[in-house]
Design an enzyme around this catalytic site. Sequence first.
Site, PDB file in Angstrom:
ATOM      1  N   ASP A 203       9.275   6.078  -2.922  1.00 31.04           N
ATOM      2  CA  ASP A 203       8.720   5.550  -1.805  1.00 31.04           C
ATOM      3  C   ASP A 203       7.140   5.192  -1.870  1.00 31.04           C
ATOM      4  OD1 ASP A 203       9.215   4.716   1.180  1.00 31.04           O
ATOM      5  OD2 ASP A 203       7.355   6.138   1.370  1.00 31.04           O
ATOM      6  N   GLU A 239       7.731   1.892  -5.307  1.00 25.51           N
ATOM      7  CA  GLU A 239       8.194   0.519  -4.400  1.00 25.51           C
ATOM      8  C   GLU A 239       6.605   0.048  -4.210  1.00 25.51           C
ATOM      9  OE1 GLU A 239       9.099  -0.034   0.527  1.00 25.51           O
ATOM     10  OE2 GLU A 239       7.758   1.921  -0.203  1.00 25.51           O
TER      11      GLU A 239
HETATM   12  C1  QV4 Z   1       3.391   5.459  15.073  1.00 25.83           C
HETATM   13  C2  QV4 Z   1       3.051   4.450  15.406  1.00 25.83           C
HETATM   14  C3  QV4 Z   1       1.652   3.865  14.838  1.00 25.83           C
HETATM   15  C4  QV4 Z   1       0.559   5.720  15.164  1.00 25.83           C
HETATM   16  C5  QV4 Z   1       2.195   6.928  14.952  1.00 25.83           C
HETATM   17  C6  QV4 Z   1       1.434   8.519  15.290  1.00 25.83           C
HETATM   18  O1  QV4 Z   1       4.029   3.237  15.294  1.00 25.83           O
HETATM   19  O2  QV4 Z   1       1.116   3.640  15.408  1.00 25.83           O
HETATM   20  O3  QV4 Z   1       0.090   5.598  14.171  1.00 25.83           O
HETATM   21  O4  QV4 Z   1       2.712   6.794  15.645  1.00 25.83           O
HETATM   22  O5  QV4 Z   1       2.211   9.296  14.660  1.00 25.83           O
HETATM   23  C7  QV4 Z   1       8.110   5.893  11.648  1.00 25.83           C
HETATM   24  C8  QV4 Z   1       8.196   4.875  13.421  1.00 25.83           C
HETATM   25  C9  QV4 Z   1       6.458   4.456  14.019  1.00 25.83           C
HETATM   26  C10 QV4 Z   1       6.237   6.171  14.526  1.00 25.83           C
HETATM   27  C11 QV4 Z   1       5.683   6.576  12.681  1.00 25.83           C
HETATM   28  C12 QV4 Z   1       5.586   8.044  12.198  1.00 25.83           C
HETATM   29  O6  QV4 Z   1       8.565   3.778  12.726  1.00 25.83           O
HETATM   30  O7  QV4 Z   1       5.959   3.710  14.858  1.00 25.83           O
HETATM   31  O8  QV4 Z   1       4.134   6.064  14.382  1.00 25.83           O
HETATM   32  O9  QV4 Z   1       7.133   7.249  11.840  1.00 25.83           O
HETATM   33  O10 QV4 Z   1       5.562   8.930  13.241  1.00 25.83           O
HETATM   34  C13 QV4 Z   1      10.358   3.890   7.785  1.00 25.83           C
HETATM   35  C14 QV4 Z   1      10.354   3.352   8.830  1.00 25.83           C
HETATM   36  C15 QV4 Z   1       9.073   3.346  10.065  1.00 25.83           C
HETATM   37  C16 QV4 Z   1       8.670   4.906  10.354  1.00 25.83           C
HETATM   38  C17 QV4 Z   1       8.121   6.065   8.667  1.00 25.83           C
HETATM   39  C18 QV4 Z   1       8.725   6.909   9.006  1.00 25.83           C
HETATM   40  O11 QV4 Z   1       9.948   1.927   8.583  1.00 25.83           O
HETATM   41  O12 QV4 Z   1       8.989   2.594  10.740  1.00 25.83           O
HETATM   42  O13 QV4 Z   1       7.644   5.120  10.311  1.00 25.83           O
HETATM   43  O14 QV4 Z   1       9.812   5.745   7.513  1.00 25.83           O
HETATM   44  O15 QV4 Z   1       9.540   7.814   9.421  1.00 25.83           O
HETATM   45  C19 QV4 Z   1       5.114  -1.410   4.013  1.00 25.83           C
HETATM   46  C20 QV4 Z   1       4.605  -0.230   3.516  1.00 25.83           C
HETATM   47  C21 QV4 Z   1       5.971  -0.579   2.621  1.00 25.83           C
HETATM   48  C22 QV4 Z   1       7.031   0.813   3.718  1.00 25.83           C
HETATM   49  C23 QV4 Z   1       7.586  -1.333   4.539  1.00 25.83           C
HETATM   50  C24 QV4 Z   1       8.307  -0.569   5.558  1.00 25.83           C
HETATM   51  O16 QV4 Z   1       4.380  -1.451   1.850  1.00 25.83           O
HETATM   52  O17 QV4 Z   1       5.891   1.419   1.485  1.00 25.83           O
HETATM   53  O18 QV4 Z   1       6.262  -1.423   4.983  1.00 25.83           O
HETATM   54  N1  QV4 Z   1       8.756   1.268   2.661  1.00 25.83           N
HETATM   55  C25 QV4 Z   1       9.239   2.265   2.891  1.00 25.83           C
HETATM   56  C26 QV4 Z   1      10.231   2.952   2.753  1.00 25.83           C
HETATM   57  C27 QV4 Z   1      10.387   2.496   4.361  1.00 25.83           C
HETATM   58  C28 QV4 Z   1       9.612   4.029   5.823  1.00 25.83           C
HETATM   59  C29 QV4 Z   1       7.795   3.807   4.556  1.00 25.83           C
HETATM   60  C30 QV4 Z   1       7.979   3.249   3.750  1.00 25.83           C
HETATM   61  C31 QV4 Z   1       7.168   5.327   5.137  1.00 25.83           C
HETATM   62  O19 QV4 Z   1      10.789   1.442   2.637  1.00 25.83           O
HETATM   63  O20 QV4 Z   1      11.419   2.763   5.057  1.00 25.83           O
HETATM   64  O21 QV4 Z   1       9.392   3.421   6.422  1.00 25.83           O
HETATM   65  O22 QV4 Z   1       7.647   6.201   4.345  1.00 25.83           O
HETATM   66  O23 QV4 Z   1       6.038  -2.642   3.507  1.00 25.83           O
END
Ligand code: QV4
Length: 489
Positions: A203, A239
């Site tokens: 990831d 990824e």
């Molecule tokens: C919130 C606020 C932020 C703030 C933060 C403070 O939005 O502005 O800074 O609180 O604590 C979730 C929430 C998000 C929250 C965050 C932290 O949606 O609002 O921030 O948690 O609490 C998945 C989801 C994300 C989720 C994350 C962790 O998509 O929404 O965030 O899991 O739970 C880019 C990257 C790529 C990524 C892609 C989605 O390059 O790497 O975006 N893809 C991978 C996974 C994806 C996962 C992550 C990465 C993170 O496939 O599923 O994100 O592990 O393109």
Amino acid sequence: GDKTQTLPDRQTMVHLFEWKWTDIAKECENFLQYYGYGAVQVSPPMEHIVINQNNDMPWWVRYQPVSYQLSSRSGNEAEFTDMVQRCNKVGVRIIVDAVVNHMVGIGQKKGDGGEGSSGSSDFDGRHGIESFPGVPYTKDDFNDFRCDGDIQGSDYQNSAEHVKNCRLVGLLDLNQGKDNVRKAILGYLNKLISIGVAGFRFDAGKHMWPADLMAITTGMDNLRSDIFGANQRPFAVWEVIDQGGEAVKCADYLGLGRYTNFNYGAAVAQVIKYNGDWRALMNLGPGYNYGNEEDHDVLNFIDNHDNQRGGGVVTYKDGENYNRAVTFMLAWAYGYTRVMSSFDFKISDQGPPSKGPPNFETTGPTFNPDDTCSAASGWVCEHRWPKIREMVKFRSATQGSAVAEIFTETQRVSFARDGKGFFASNMQGSTWAKFFQTTLPVGDYCDHYSGGLVNNNCAGKKFTVAADGTSYITINAGDIVAISMSSKI
Ligand code: QV4
């Protein structure tokens, strides 16, 4: 490494997104092995944050690690181990989604506002405290000293340093340059290898430094020799989302394994969802548009768990167009292919089907008489859709044979997989009927797309191939025909 570590004739991976370990074990035994699925990408197995958001637990809690204990919403360590053993026994490999770029989002603490963990570990992600005793990690293990803030939208174009050192949506960013951090990560990966997994989907690979990843890659143990043979290296897919114009490039990751080729699903969507020219797909391969690297560098897919939630790609919600997209991918000779398998969702954050609060215990799929998943269970199971599961057999049967005999007419394309299979798609408004060169041996074949061979009976259309490899084939408007050595009657 880039080697898939699947059985040689099984060249499709399925992502059983949010499935429980006990259900995956049964799926390997009862279904996947019979259709030629070679591997399952499973949801992250480590201990994660637990949140109640509007009486639901979002799916994305799985991407906020608390420790590397194998205790998650999908099950515990004993269940994980049992799954790996049972799947390996029937020749289906397990690929673990490894979340090692970060821990929980900044500011979250166990016990605060209902936040908990899926195992027994404590955590305190408040700024400057950043303590994860279950690993253990302390505040010194994070990148705050390099960047104490979130990645900004413009960083993706301008600053590889920010993309790698700042926080991805607030997630506490680990410093993989530190020895103890590398050791903790390797401890986790090597434990999974010792249980018998075949490799990893890493990831947020884009958000880590390739040099650190090289150290982690070379530090991994060989796969278990009793399962994979001597001196076999773990499969790795990084990824990295790079569709051009990015500061971090997929090419930076070549040599570490494969990377997630987001350009593939985009190219297919362009044609199938937005009515592009099907002939363009006949060039889809190394060098097609930006970012399509060599065959052994790419993991190709139509959609994934992120971009099915609004990425403009073809998804299960597109119905027959999804069948067409996945069918083309499985017929076409490029890369290692991954089929998405979803739960149905109405809103983006929605978690998998569950018993609801307080524990949100996942409820598994149930099955219809035709082996598809029951819609009432909440699981879509694209991998069990009749056309898709038949095309997995086509891909197995055509593994290693090149594309040949390409024939096109605007929205009509056909090609052979030399000596092993034949595919034709007619997206024009009228019937397409002619003699095609299939390259197949003489005999009768059953069309995978309209039914395929079920218990040795042809449930689909039948076509006869003459001694010279030709066959008179009629393809209705909007239809596809696919025959292969695995559908020879
Ligand atoms: C919130 C606020 C932020 C703030 C933060 C403070 O939005 O502005 O800074 O609180 O604590 C979730 C929430 C998000 C929250 C965050 C932290 O949606 O609002 O921030 O948690 O609490 C998945 C989801 C994300 C989720 C994350 C962790 O998509 O929404 O965030 O899991 O739970 C880019 C990257 C790529 C990524 C892609 C989605 O390059 O790497 O975006 N893809 C991978 C996974 C994806 C996962 C992550 C990465 C993170 O496939 O599923 O994100 O592990 O393109």
